[in-house]
Design an enzyme around this catalytic site. Structure first.
Site, short mmCIF file in Angstrom:
data_model
loop_
_atom_site.label_atom_id
_atom_site.label_comp_id
_atom_site.label_asym_id
_atom_site.label_seq_id
_atom_site.Cartn_x
_atom_site.Cartn_y
_atom_site.Cartn_z
N LYS A 74 35.64 35.98 60.22
CA LYS A 74 36.02 36.84 59.10
C LYS A 74 35.54 38.25 59.37
O LYS A 74 34.43 38.46 59.86
CB LYS A 74 35.41 36.34 57.79
CG LYS A 74 35.81 37.22 56.58
CD LYS A 74 35.32 36.65 55.27
CE LYS A 74 33.87 36.96 55.01
NZ LYS A 74 33.46 36.61 53.63
N ARG A 117 34.46 31.22 47.73
CA ARG A 117 33.39 30.50 48.42
C ARG A 117 32.01 31.00 48.00
O ARG A 117 31.04 30.25 47.99
CB ARG A 117 33.58 30.51 49.92
CG ARG A 117 33.48 31.86 50.65
CD ARG A 117 32.05 32.29 50.90
NE ARG A 117 31.92 33.23 51.97
CZ ARG A 117 31.05 34.23 51.98
NH1 ARG A 117 30.28 34.48 50.92
NH2 ARG A 117 30.95 35.02 53.03
N GLN A 145 33.24 39.57 41.33
CA GLN A 145 32.60 38.32 41.73
C GLN A 145 32.08 37.53 40.54
O GLN A 145 32.01 36.30 40.59
CB GLN A 145 31.46 38.61 42.71
CG GLN A 145 30.63 37.40 43.13
CD GLN A 145 31.44 36.26 43.73
OE1 GLN A 145 31.12 35.08 43.53
NE2 GLN A 145 32.49 36.58 44.46
N ASP A 166 25.98 44.47 32.41
CA ASP A 166 26.39 45.38 33.46
C ASP A 166 26.05 46.79 33.01
O ASP A 166 26.04 47.08 31.80
CB ASP A 166 27.89 45.25 33.73
CG ASP A 166 28.31 45.89 35.04
OD1 ASP A 166 28.55 45.14 36.02
OD2 ASP A 166 28.40 47.13 35.12
N VAL A 167 25.77 47.66 33.97
CA VAL A 167 25.49 49.05 33.61
C VAL A 167 26.72 49.69 32.98
O VAL A 167 26.59 50.65 32.21
CB VAL A 167 25.03 49.86 34.82
CG1 VAL A 167 23.65 49.40 35.29
CG2 VAL A 167 26.03 49.78 35.97
N GLY A 230 23.67 39.45 45.11
CA GLY A 230 24.01 40.81 45.48
C GLY A 230 23.36 41.31 46.76
O GLY A 230 23.94 42.14 47.46
N LYS A 236 18.89 45.88 50.45
CA LYS A 236 19.30 45.49 49.10
C LYS A 236 18.25 44.57 48.48
O LYS A 236 17.64 43.74 49.16
CB LYS A 236 20.66 44.80 49.13
CG LYS A 236 21.83 45.73 49.37
CD LYS A 236 23.15 44.98 49.19
CE LYS A 236 24.34 45.92 49.21
NZ LYS A 236 25.60 45.18 48.97
N SER A 303 21.49 34.00 48.49
CA SER A 303 22.82 33.84 49.08
C SER A 303 23.25 35.14 49.75
O SER A 303 23.46 36.15 49.08
CB SER A 303 23.83 33.46 47.99
OG SER A 303 25.14 33.43 48.49
#
Length: 335
Positions: A74, A117, A145, A166-167, A230, A236, A303
């Site tokens: 991918k 997935r 997502q 959410d912001v 995320g 991150k 994840s």
């Protein structure tokens, strides 16, 4: 020639054709099988490679699952600023090849496969790591997502209450409306703060592009399960490291998460050690280690997204498309 692969030419599948053959329930089963194969040591999957671009990054993710006869790669981007440009923040293309000859078999849109997935991976983790009676779901980060996360977790737990933050409040309100539209009798609402969302949840999903914690330790009750989605690139981070220090940490891939997952920043700073990682999810699915062992423990699934899930899901999608007669056959690619 096996009926699950094109007899000649390369099968090309558009996004709408991929969507036609994807079922979240089936993708979860495929993803669980792929994790089991990894837990048994029966896959090849080098860590993803990155090109860091001006406003995002580009990644390549090869994988081979011999017992599924599935091999491919991918190519996927991550550009968080794309929302303001009218483009998805994640776009992907997947190529499948014949493991026995190397012949190109299929090229398909991978954007929806990536979304499905990723949701399915959280569902598998939630199945093994959350309390069975979990009924309240909090989703922090209501981008594209988030809907696939909700769809997937609803397949494995009897969720009755959905809270979204959410912001961009309109995004959280949109996710709440989507939850109510599913016809499952869900109660859903947009939260005013991430704390309000997290404090009352049994299962928490974080799906943001954050580079500093958005969920703090004091908000997380004993018995909570967290799917940290995320953090999928170096630097991150979504969770207060104190959460990790009191949690059972399960990762999708040891090497990948150390360098680019939720644990990458705490490890680089010396806050967390590799030996504090409990297991890979595949080890739990394969029965080599137990999942949740008490009602009070906090569990975290880190994840990063692994190529075996893309290739296994794409392989299943290719077979389904062939059965339905979908796609375009192109000659002369790679031959």
């Amino acid at each position: 020639m096996s009926s699950d692969r094109p007899a000649g030419g390369v099968l090309v599948l558009r996004r709408d054709e991929v969507l036609e053959v994807l079922s979240m329930k089936e993708v979860i089963a495929t993803v669980e099988e792929a994790f089991r194969e990894k837990g048994l040591g029966l896959v090849q999957m080098p860590p993803k490679q990155y090109l860091f671009l001006e406003e995002g990054d580009l990644r390549t993710m090869p994988a081979y699952l011999p017992r599924l006869g599935a091999a491919g790669v991918k190519v996927v981007n991550s550009h968080p600023g794309n929302r303001g440009k009218g483009l998805p923040s994640v776009m992907a293309v997947i190529e499948l090849v014949d493991p026995w000859t190397g012949r190109p078999l299929a090229i398909m849109d991978g954007t929806e496969i990536t979304a499905y997935r990723t949701g399915a991976a959280s569902a598998v983790a939630t199945k093994y790591l959350s309390r069975e009676d979990s009924s309240r779901l909090c989703i922090v980060g209501a981008g594209a997502q988030s809907r696939r996360q909700l769809d997937a977790i609803l397949e494995v737990r009897d969720i009755r209450k959905v809270m979204a933050y959410d912001v961009v409040r309109a995004a959280a309100e949109g996710l709440a409306r989507y939850a109510e539209s599913l016809g499952r009798g869900l109660s859903a609402e947009a939260s005013d703060s991430p704390r309000e969302c997290v404090e009352s949840a049994d299962v928490v999903v974080t799906a943001t592009p954050a580079r500093s914690p958005v969920v703090m330790d004091e908000w997380v009750r004993p018995g909570t399960h967290i799917n940290a989605i995320g953090a999928d690139a170096p630097g991150k981070e979504e969770l207060d490291p104190a959460i990790l220090l009191r949690s059972k940490i399960v990762v999708d891939d040891y090497e990948q998460t150390i360098h680019s997952g939720e644990i990458n920043v705490p490890i680089s700073k010396g806050i967390l050690r590799r030996d504090q990682i409990y297991a890979e999810l595949g080890e739990i699915v394969a029965g080599r280690k137990p999942g949740r062992t008490s009602r009070e423990e906090v569990t975290v699934f880190d994840s990063t997204g692994v190529g075996i899930l893309d290739v296994a899901t794409a392989h299943s999608a290719m077979a389904a498309a062939l059965r339905k007669g979908l796609g375009l056959r192109l000659e002369g690619l790679g031959l």
